[in-house]
Write a protein that holds these residues in place. Structure first.
Motif, PDB file in Angstrom:
ATOM      1  N   ALA A   1      -1.522  -0.179  10.637  1.00 53.87           N
ATOM      2  CA  ALA A   1      -1.867   0.241  11.999  1.00 53.87           C
ATOM      3  C   ALA A   1      -0.644   0.806  12.716  1.00 53.87           C
ATOM      4  O   ALA A   1      -0.760   1.763  13.503  1.00 53.87           O
ATOM      5  N   ASP A   2       0.530   0.220  12.454  1.00 56.23           N
ATOM      6  CA  ASP A   2       1.760   0.711  13.090  1.00 56.23           C
ATOM      7  C   ASP A   2       2.141   2.097  12.585  1.00 56.23           C
ATOM      8  O   ASP A   2       2.869   2.828  13.259  1.00 56.23           O
ATOM      9  N   LEU A   3       1.681   2.444  11.386  1.00 57.03           N
ATOM     10  CA  LEU A   3       2.070   3.705  10.768  1.00 57.03           C
ATOM     11  C   LEU A   3       1.072   4.831  11.024  1.00 57.03           C
ATOM     12  O   LEU A   3       1.322   5.974  10.646  1.00 57.03           O
ATOM     13  N   SER A   4      -0.036   4.526  11.646  1.00 56.70           N
ATOM     14  CA  SER A   4      -1.052   5.543  11.886  1.00 56.70           C
ATOM     15  C   SER A   4      -1.163   5.872  13.365  1.00 56.70           C
ATOM     16  O   SER A   4      -0.790   5.065  14.221  1.00 56.70           O
ATOM     17  N   GLY A   5      -1.665   7.070  13.642  1.00 60.84           N
ATOM     18  CA  GLY A   5      -1.939   7.439  15.022  1.00 60.84           C
ATOM     19  C   GLY A   5      -0.771   7.995  15.805  1.00 60.84           C
ATOM     20  O   GLY A   5      -0.858   8.155  17.025  1.00 60.84           O
TER      21      GLY A   5
ATOM     22  N   THR B   1       0.851  -1.175   0.000  1.00 62.29           N
ATOM     23  CA  THR B   1       0.000   0.000   0.000  1.00 62.29           C
ATOM     24  C   THR B   1       0.892   1.232   0.000  1.00 62.29           C
ATOM     25  O   THR B   1       2.122   1.119  -0.091  1.00 62.29           O
ATOM     26  N   ALA B   2       0.282   2.389   0.114  1.00 63.12           N
ATOM     27  CA  ALA B   2       1.074   3.612   0.177  1.00 63.12           C
ATOM     28  C   ALA B   2       1.834   3.709   1.484  1.00 63.12           C
ATOM     29  O   ALA B   2       2.662   4.601   1.659  1.00 63.12           O
ATOM     30  N   LYS B   3       1.567   2.783   2.411  1.00 68.73           N
ATOM     31  CA  LYS B   3       2.202   2.888   3.715  1.00 68.73           C
ATOM     32  C   LYS B   3       3.017   1.660   4.114  1.00 68.73           C
ATOM     33  O   LYS B   3       3.973   1.780   4.878  1.00 68.73           O
ATOM     34  N   ALA B   4       2.618   0.490   3.671  1.00 70.38           N
ATOM     35  CA  ALA B   4       3.295  -0.701   4.168  1.00 70.38           C
ATOM     36  C   ALA B   4       3.055  -1.878   3.236  1.00 70.38           C
ATOM     37  O   ALA B   4       2.237  -1.822   2.317  1.00 70.38           O
TER      38      ALA B   4
ATOM     39  N   ILE C   1       9.106   6.689  15.132  1.00 70.69           N
ATOM     40  CA  ILE C   1      10.543   6.593  14.867  1.00 70.69           C
ATOM     41  C   ILE C   1      10.744   6.473  13.363  1.00 70.69           C
ATOM     42  O   ILE C   1      10.316   5.490  12.748  1.00 70.69           O
ATOM     43  N   ALA C   2      11.353   7.476  12.745  1.00 70.41           N
ATOM     44  CA  ALA C   2      11.582   7.445  11.302  1.00 70.41           C
ATOM     45  C   ALA C   2      12.529   6.301  10.962  1.00 70.41           C
ATOM     46  O   ALA C   2      13.572   6.133  11.596  1.00 70.41           O
ATOM     47  N   ALA C   3      12.148   5.504   9.959  1.00 73.14           N
ATOM     48  CA  ALA C   3      12.947   4.345   9.570  1.00 73.14           C
ATOM     49  C   ALA C   3      13.154   4.337   8.065  1.00 73.14           C
ATOM     50  O   ALA C   3      12.200   4.434   7.299  1.00 73.14           O
ATOM     51  N   ALA C   4      14.417   4.243   7.663  1.00 71.63           N
ATOM     52  CA  ALA C   4      14.738   4.148   6.236  1.00 71.63           C
ATOM     53  C   ALA C   4      14.658   2.685   5.824  1.00 71.63           C
ATOM     54  O   ALA C   4      15.318   1.826   6.417  1.00 71.63           O
ATOM     55  N   THR C   5      13.823   2.388   4.826  1.00 74.11           N
ATOM     56  CA  THR C   5      13.660   1.015   4.357  1.00 74.11           C
ATOM     57  C   THR C   5      13.951   0.963   2.856  1.00 74.11           C
ATOM     58  O   THR C   5      14.003   2.010   2.196  1.00 74.11           O
ATOM     59  N   PRO C   6      14.139  -0.225   2.296  1.00 76.98           N
ATOM     60  CA  PRO C   6      14.384  -0.321   0.845  1.00 76.98           C
ATOM     61  C   PRO C   6      13.271   0.289   0.017  1.00 76.98           C
ATOM     62  O   PRO C   6      13.495   0.703  -1.123  1.00 76.98           O
TER      63      PRO C   6
ATOM     64  N   PRO D   1       6.836   4.327  11.603  1.00 80.83           N
ATOM     65  CA  PRO D   1       5.989   3.546  12.505  1.00 80.83           C
ATOM     66  C   PRO D   1       6.074   4.121  13.914  1.00 80.83           C
ATOM     67  O   PRO D   1       7.038   4.811  14.255  1.00 80.83           O
ATOM     68  N   ASN D   2       5.071   3.857  14.727  1.00 78.17           N
ATOM     69  CA  ASN D   2       5.096   4.409  16.079  1.00 78.17           C
ATOM     70  C   ASN D   2       4.838   3.353  17.136  1.00 78.17           C
ATOM     71  O   ASN D   2       4.194   2.337  16.887  1.00 78.17           O
ATOM     72  N   ILE D   3       5.357   3.631  18.318  1.00 80.40           N
ATOM     73  CA  ILE D   3       5.187   2.758  19.485  1.00 80.40           C
ATOM     74  C   ILE D   3       3.972   3.256  20.249  1.00 80.40           C
ATOM     75  O   ILE D   3       3.976   4.383  20.755  1.00 80.40           O
TER      76      ILE D   3
END
Length: 465
Positions: free
Chosen positions: A374-378, A45-48, A331-336, A342-344
């Motif tokens: 869900a990890d990327l929202s909120g 998706t546009a997020k994950a 926490i900003a994370a650089a991925t391929p 994502p947030n805690i």
């Protein structure tokens, strides 16, 4: 022998109103027998990246899309041959989807019988305008399902006739295509639709914008023009999609919506590094990864108690400032596949060991490309650790909807004033960007000073809690 039926599975909205997803890979092939909840595909998706479970037990009859295809929500992606009583209630489906998810198919057992609706996946149905069917309802977990054409096994497909339109009729297209046309400055009335019944597709709009109305040429991967990645070429063109597309749109929205202000503070963090060394040798932190980010995250959580304005958002629609009484720490994370944040959840309720473990799990999941929507929202406030790239400071752009983001620079050994003398100390620079509508200069400065004070002398926490 029991009768069998063909059921189509349409691409669901996998969270927060996403309009399209890319098929990364199929985990099944035509003819394979699958069980309920078996993973059948991996989509981005546009997020994950999300795994799609099968809503039916049966045999794969047809794969409608190929890997690399970008598919709009509501379009069929796979057909199953199933028994008449196949399917399961939403509660039995895998947890890959948001609450309320279920199957997405309508069956017609015999001619003349009334179609039976079954539970549907969230956000079903990018409905074509002018079709006479109800559009997807905003902000709901169970929108109306657009009827899906199904047929008994071994029947002849019904020929689809183009729908005649009149000059006064608004061009038929889907909401994402209309938005794309608006962004590109294309008048849909001048575009010839090549989709079913004259539907204007994304490719039609892109082709009109790029080639003065000529049909677009579809591509499924990076496109090289003279001068690109192959010998003799000088340019390489890569389609903007997925996570990178979402990130770009979010950053533009943030930069031109929230008035950013950035402050910097350089801190001697030698005491924090000494504390980390002691904690690593303690029984309580055996097997737990500890880094400067761990202490910085805890410092942010403590400083927010004294400066709650930085844990808020601007509600334009209701003209309100919403202050959160919890902290979902991003926490900003650089991925391929690009930058993700994502947030805690409820990080403010965690002790240091739990926070350290959550940070480790977040990083491992992001690197593996398994972060869920869900990890990327909120998120309510974020940290970006640019120090891992050897960068000292920067001006971070806010994650949309958040009031602040803290940048951590590289820890460097530098000459520093210490107890009246010059000594070599471990020093880093903090960069704080905040939304000046929500946070004024004093509030931002006090928050940054508190974070710096904790990292410069961890014992200062005793005076803050």
């Amino acid at each position: 022998m029991s009768a069998t039926m063909i059921k189509e599975f349409r691409l669901p909205d996998l969270g927060e109103g996403l309009t399209e997803s890319e098929i990364l890979s199929w985990k099944v092939d035509v003819g394979d027998t699958v069980s309920l909840n078996q993973v059948i595909a991996e989509v981005e998706t546009a997020k994950a990246v999300v795994e799609l479970p099968s809503p039916f037990a049966g045999v794969i009859k047809e794969l409608h899309e190929q890997p690399g295809s970008v598919v709009e929500v509501g379009k069929p992606i796979v057909s199953f041959e199933v028994a008449d009583d196949a399917g399961a209630p939403p509660s039995q489906l895998s947890g890959a989807f948001p609450r309320g998810a279920g199957e997405s198919a309508v069956e017609t057992p015999n001619a003349g019988e009334t179609p039976k609706r079954e539970p549907n996946l969230v956000g079903y149905g990018a409905v074509v305008e002018g079709s006479g069917r109800p559009a997807r309802r905003p902000r709901t977990f169970a929108p109306v399902v657009e009827p899906v054409e199904t047929r008994p096994v071994e029947t002849t497909p019904v020929e689809t006739r183009p729908v005649e339109t009149t000059p006064a009729e608004r061009p038929r297209s889907t909401p994402p295509v209309r938005k794309l046309a608006k962004d590109l400055g294309v008048d849909l009335a001048q575009v010839a639709g090549t989709g079913p019944g004259g539907l204007i597709t994304r490719e039609d709009v892109q082709g009109f914008a790029g080639h003065a109305g000529e049909p677009a040429t579809a591509t499924s991967g990076p496109v090289s023009v003279p001068g690109g990645g192959r010998p003799g070429e000088r340019e390489t063109r890569t389609p903007i999609k997925g996570v990178r597309k979402h990130t770009a749109a979010a950053m533009v929205q943030s930069a031109f919506t929230a008035p950013h202000a950035t402050e910097f503070l350089t801190v001697d963090v030698t005491p924090s590094l000494d504390l980390l060394a002691k904690l690593k040798n303690s029984r309580e932190f055996t097997g737990i990864k500890l880094t400067p980010l761990t202490l910085a995250a805890k410092a942010v959580l403590i400083a927010l108690r004294r400066n709650p304005a930085l844990n808020s958002r601007w509600d334009e629609e209701n003209q309100e400032i919403v202050t959160f009484n919890y902290v979902n720490l991003g926490i900003a994370a650089a991925t391929p596949r690009g930058l993700t944040v994502p947030n805690i959840k409820d990080a403010d309720t965690m002790g240091l060991p739990q926070l350290a473990q959550a940070l480790t799990a977040l990083a491992e999941t992001a690197r593996a490309g398994r972060t869920t929507p869900a990890d990327l929202s909120g998120g309510t406030i974020s940290i970006t650790n640019i120090g891992v790239f050897g960068i000292d400071a920067g001006t971070p752009i806010l994650n949309p909807g958040e009031a602040a983001i803290l940048g951590l620079g590289a820890v460097r050994t530098m000459p520093w004033e210490y107890r009246g003398e010059v000594a070599l100390r471990q020093v880093l620079t903090l960069s704080l960007s905040f939304d000046h509508r929500l946070v004024d200069g004093e509030q931002g400065s006090r928050f940054l000073a508190d974070v710096g004070a904790i990292l410069a002398e961890p014992g200062m926490v005793l005076t803050m809690v």
